[in-house]
Design a protein around this motif. Sequence first.
Motif, mmCIF file in Angstrom:
data_model
loop_
_atom_site.group_PDB
_atom_site.id
_atom_site.type_symbol
_atom_site.label_atom_id
_atom_site.label_comp_id
_atom_site.label_asym_id
_atom_site.label_seq_id
_atom_site.Cartn_x
_atom_site.Cartn_y
_atom_site.Cartn_z
ATOM 1 N N VAL A 33 -113.947 5.430 -3.429
ATOM 2 C CA VAL A 33 -113.124 5.862 -2.449
ATOM 3 C C VAL A 33 -113.311 4.959 -1.445
ATOM 4 N N LEU A 34 -112.299 4.311 -0.799
ATOM 5 C CA LEU A 34 -112.275 3.521 0.424
ATOM 6 C C LEU A 34 -111.480 4.257 1.615
ATOM 7 N N GLU A 35 -112.269 4.182 2.794
ATOM 8 C CA GLU A 35 -111.313 4.735 3.861
ATOM 9 C C GLU A 35 -110.914 3.765 4.795
ATOM 10 N N LEU A 36 -109.792 3.795 5.352
ATOM 11 C CA LEU A 36 -108.965 2.574 6.227
ATOM 12 C C LEU A 36 -109.582 2.800 7.487
ATOM 13 N N THR A 37 -110.383 1.829 8.046
ATOM 14 C CA THR A 37 -110.912 1.662 9.391
ATOM 15 C C THR A 37 -110.189 0.942 10.376
ATOM 16 N N GLN A 38 -109.550 -0.279 9.988
ATOM 17 C CA GLN A 38 -108.944 -1.222 10.951
ATOM 18 C C GLN A 38 -107.609 -1.633 10.304
ATOM 19 N N ILE A 39 -106.755 -1.919 10.977
ATOM 20 C CA ILE A 39 -105.421 -2.512 10.812
ATOM 21 C C ILE A 39 -105.429 -3.767 11.375
ATOM 22 N N GLY A 40 -105.107 -4.977 10.658
ATOM 23 C CA GLY A 40 -104.997 -6.332 11.126
ATOM 24 C C GLY A 40 -106.392 -6.694 11.984
ATOM 25 N N LYS A 41 -106.238 -7.799 12.263
ATOM 26 C CA LYS A 41 -107.327 -8.360 13.106
ATOM 27 C C LYS A 41 -107.015 -9.567 13.810
ATOM 28 N N GLN A 42 -107.884 -9.870 14.794
ATOM 29 C CA GLN A 42 -107.446 -10.904 15.916
ATOM 30 C C GLN A 42 -108.060 -12.108 15.103
ATOM 31 N N ALA B 129 -120.380 -7.610 3.045
ATOM 32 C CA ALA B 129 -120.888 -6.335 2.780
ATOM 33 C C ALA B 129 -121.930 -6.382 3.769
ATOM 34 N N ALA B 130 -122.054 -4.985 4.414
ATOM 35 C CA ALA B 130 -123.014 -4.691 5.374
ATOM 36 C C ALA B 130 -122.773 -3.308 5.886
ATOM 37 N N PRO B 131 -123.522 -2.545 6.413
ATOM 38 C CA PRO B 131 -122.909 -1.171 6.888
ATOM 39 C C PRO B 131 -122.359 -1.357 8.043
ATOM 40 N N TRP B 132 -121.049 -1.569 8.236
ATOM 41 C CA TRP B 132 -120.257 -1.512 9.322
ATOM 42 C C TRP B 132 -118.631 -1.305 8.743
ATOM 43 N N HIS B 133 -117.643 -1.136 9.736
ATOM 44 C CA HIS B 133 -116.465 -0.623 9.371
ATOM 45 C C HIS B 133 -115.490 -1.630 8.666
ATOM 46 N N ARG B 134 -116.040 -2.977 8.447
ATOM 47 C CA ARG B 134 -114.943 -3.952 7.769
ATOM 48 C C ARG B 134 -115.752 -4.235 6.584
ATOM 49 N N GLN B 135 -116.039 -3.469 5.664
ATOM 50 C CA GLN B 135 -116.673 -3.914 4.612
ATOM 51 C C GLN B 135 -115.987 -4.508 3.490
ATOM 52 N N VAL B 136 -114.584 -4.002 3.350
ATOM 53 C CA VAL B 136 -113.560 -4.536 2.276
ATOM 54 C C VAL B 136 -112.150 -4.661 2.787
ATOM 55 N N SER B 137 -111.512 -5.795 2.574
ATOM 56 C CA SER B 137 -110.290 -6.156 3.122
ATOM 57 C C SER B 137 -109.361 -6.121 1.865
ATOM 58 N N LEU B 138 -108.257 -5.533 2.435
ATOM 59 C CA LEU B 138 -106.943 -5.278 1.454
ATOM 60 C C LEU B 138 -105.853 -5.978 1.922
ATOM 61 N N LEU B 139 -104.877 -6.657 1.200
ATOM 62 C CA LEU B 139 -103.655 -7.190 1.564
ATOM 63 C C LEU B 139 -102.558 -6.881 0.444
#
Length: 142
Positions: free
Chosen positions: A93-102, A37-47
């Motif tokens: 309401v969640l907005e998708l910001t990134q797909i996958g990760k390194q 949790a933080a003011p950034w683009h990866r706040q929540v992960s979904l699988l």
Amino acid sequence: MGVIKAVCTSDIKGIQKTEQAVIELRPNWGIEGDAHAAPWHRQVSLLPYEQIEAFKNRGAEVGHGAFGENIIVEGFDLKSLPIGTRFVCNDVVLELTQIGKQCHAHCAIYHQMGDCIMPREGVFCKVIAGGTIAPGDLIEIA
């Protein structure tokens, strides 16, 4: 329409998450009590639930939260959705910001199985509107 299968948190980054009965999400922050949790683009992960089950069918013994995911969703091929896709679940309401990760340092699951699905199947969102989510809740694409 999809279904929430599990919600998970941890207060430390880089470890497996623990299944919760309910999570509280705050706009532009993430999940209360979660290390991401933080003011950034990866706040929540979904699988996707379906990918976790397929991985288990290959012999992995993994529980909810094992990949570090916050929300397990049944019914969507998450990685095929475009950036900017919005999900609605209750008031959230969640907005998708990134797909996958390194994956810089392979996790325990990778060392056990020689593979981990989070880097290619997981997606990340930011919280647009807050509220609560629990297993069994319906989720839809807005």
